[in-house]
Design an enzyme around this catalytic site. Structure first.
Site, PDB file in Angstrom:
ATOM      1  N   CYS A  18      35.292  52.778 108.442  1.00  0.00           N
ATOM      2  CA  CYS A  18      35.173  52.498 107.187  1.00  0.00           C
ATOM      3  C   CYS A  18      33.850  52.584 106.659  1.00  0.00           C
ATOM      4  O   CYS A  18      33.608  53.029 105.506  1.00  0.00           O
ATOM      5  CB  CYS A  18      35.520  50.876 107.204  1.00  0.00           C
ATOM      6  SG  CYS A  18      34.917  49.798 108.463  1.00  0.00           S
ATOM      7  N   HIS A  38      32.691  46.281 101.965  1.00  0.00           N
ATOM      8  CA  HIS A  38      31.250  46.693 102.731  1.00  0.00           C
ATOM      9  C   HIS A  38      30.334  47.250 101.761  1.00  0.00           C
ATOM     10  O   HIS A  38      30.459  47.937 100.727  1.00  0.00           O
ATOM     11  CB  HIS A  38      31.633  47.783 103.704  1.00  0.00           C
ATOM     12  CG  HIS A  38      32.635  47.443 104.766  1.00  0.00           C
ATOM     13  ND1 HIS A  38      33.230  46.137 105.038  1.00  0.00           N
ATOM     14  CD2 HIS A  38      33.054  47.860 105.978  1.00  0.00           C
ATOM     15  CE1 HIS A  38      33.635  45.992 106.073  1.00  0.00           C
ATOM     16  NE2 HIS A  38      33.731  47.237 106.591  1.00  0.00           N
TER      17      HIS A  38
END
Length: 340
Positions: free
Chosen positions: A130, A243
């Site tokens: 990710c 994130h």
């Protein structure tokens, strides 16, 4: 023409997002099946306005299915992905199992779509980590212009990257802060995650880096350019989804911050929000549910000859996992299946 699609691990966070994104993007589906382990057998999941009842992954026959999007761990993938591939069903795998196999393409469609042709090696395509996925979307257009020599990245990764147990742990610990009699010691994480940050994701390696940091190095080289030097520090933060990354880039050629901003504004999958004022940047809570990778705080780094700094934010359950897998499926359908 529509496709027959299997979602493997449909009851998990990423599996749910895969189903949501397929519906949102109106992916051409003739038939779709939700697969899960026997303990989740019979659970219901949503696909647009349709409710799907999960079927048993262990007994499912992948013959005749076009694509299987895998959102299960490496152990289950090791068992079932080869079965699907042997049946002629393309596997798009979200685990780390196949990312470093030189015969299996590791794809971010905005960055290296040409790698799709290597699907035929093993009928498997890997989805990157990710943190890597969102970073390389920003790096590639800048690399094409000025050639990147070195990247120094510090990540601020949400707990959803650790799955449902990690989300629950942050929630329970946050509540227990205000109730001293209800102590919630860490189980999923090595230290308390509520009101804290943990500079440790995945296992430690011999050189002192963690495997998460190693993944960012190796995957960036495989996706963008093997000559790029990358060093990473990956940190878990008490954020549920989204994130963030602080990225320092050193180029071979000079790249002005204004030109970099213009390049990124035109780059696929990127949204630039960069005003030098209070709130003129994107934080993780603002990116949740969005498809884009957001770039802010673009500025010259005067400490190196050709340096830039930037701030990169993305929904890790989307671009970092489910969205990228669906984009690979779209690419495969468009470039391989439709062209015969």
């Amino acid at each position: 023409m529509g496709y027959k699609i299997a979602i493997v691990g449909a009851t998990g966070n990423v599996g749910h997002e895969m189903l949501n994104i397929l519906a949102e993007r109106q992916f051409p589906v003739d038939e779709i099946v939700a697969l899960a382990s026997r303990r989740s057998l019979g659970s219901e999941v949503s696909f647009g306005d349709t409710t799907l009842t999960t079927k048993d992954l262990d007994t499912f026959d992948f013959a005749g299915w076009d694509m299987a999007l895998f959102a299960v761990g490496s152990e289950a993938t090791k068992i079932y992905a080869p079965k699907a591939a042997a049946a002629g069903c393309l596997v798009i795998d979200n685990s780390s199992l196949y990312r470093y196999d030189p015969k299996i393409p590791l794809i971010v469609p905005e960055v290296n779509p040409e790698a799709i042709v290597d699907y035929k090696n093993k009928m498997i395509i890997a989805n990157p980590n990710c943190s890597t996925a969102q970073m390389v979307v920003a790096l590639k257009p800048l690399h094409d212009r000025a050639r990147i020599k070195r990247v120094v990245v510090s990540t601020y990764q949400s707990v959803s990257g650790g799955g449902k147990e990690a989300i629950d742990e942050l929630w329970d610990q946050t509540k227990s802060i205000y109730n001293p009699t209800d102590n919630k010691p860490p189980k999923k994480f090595t230290k308390q995650i509520a009101f804290n940050v943990i500079p440790h994701i995945d296992v430690f390696m011999e050189d002192g880096s963690t495997k998460e940091e190693w993944k960012m190095v190796v995957e960036t080289k495989k996706i963008v350019d093997p000559n790029i030097k990358v060093t990473a520090t990956c940190v878990r933060v008490p954020v549920f989804v989204g994130h963030s990354e602080s990225v320092n880039i050193e180029f071979e050629d000079f790249l002005d911050e204004d030109e970099a901003r213009d390049i990124l504004r035109e780059a696929p999958g990127v949204m630039v929000i960069d005003k030098r004022e209070d709130g003129g940047y994107v934080s993780p809570i603002e990116c949740v549910g969005d498809f884009a990778t957001f770039i802010s705080r673009i500025r010259q780094d005067s400490t190196v000859e050709n340096g830039l700094n930037l701030w990169c934010v993305s929904d890790n359950l989307r671009k970092g996992a489910a969205l990228n897998a669906v984009q690979i499926a779209e690419l495969y359908g468009r470039e391989i299946l439709k062209k015969g």
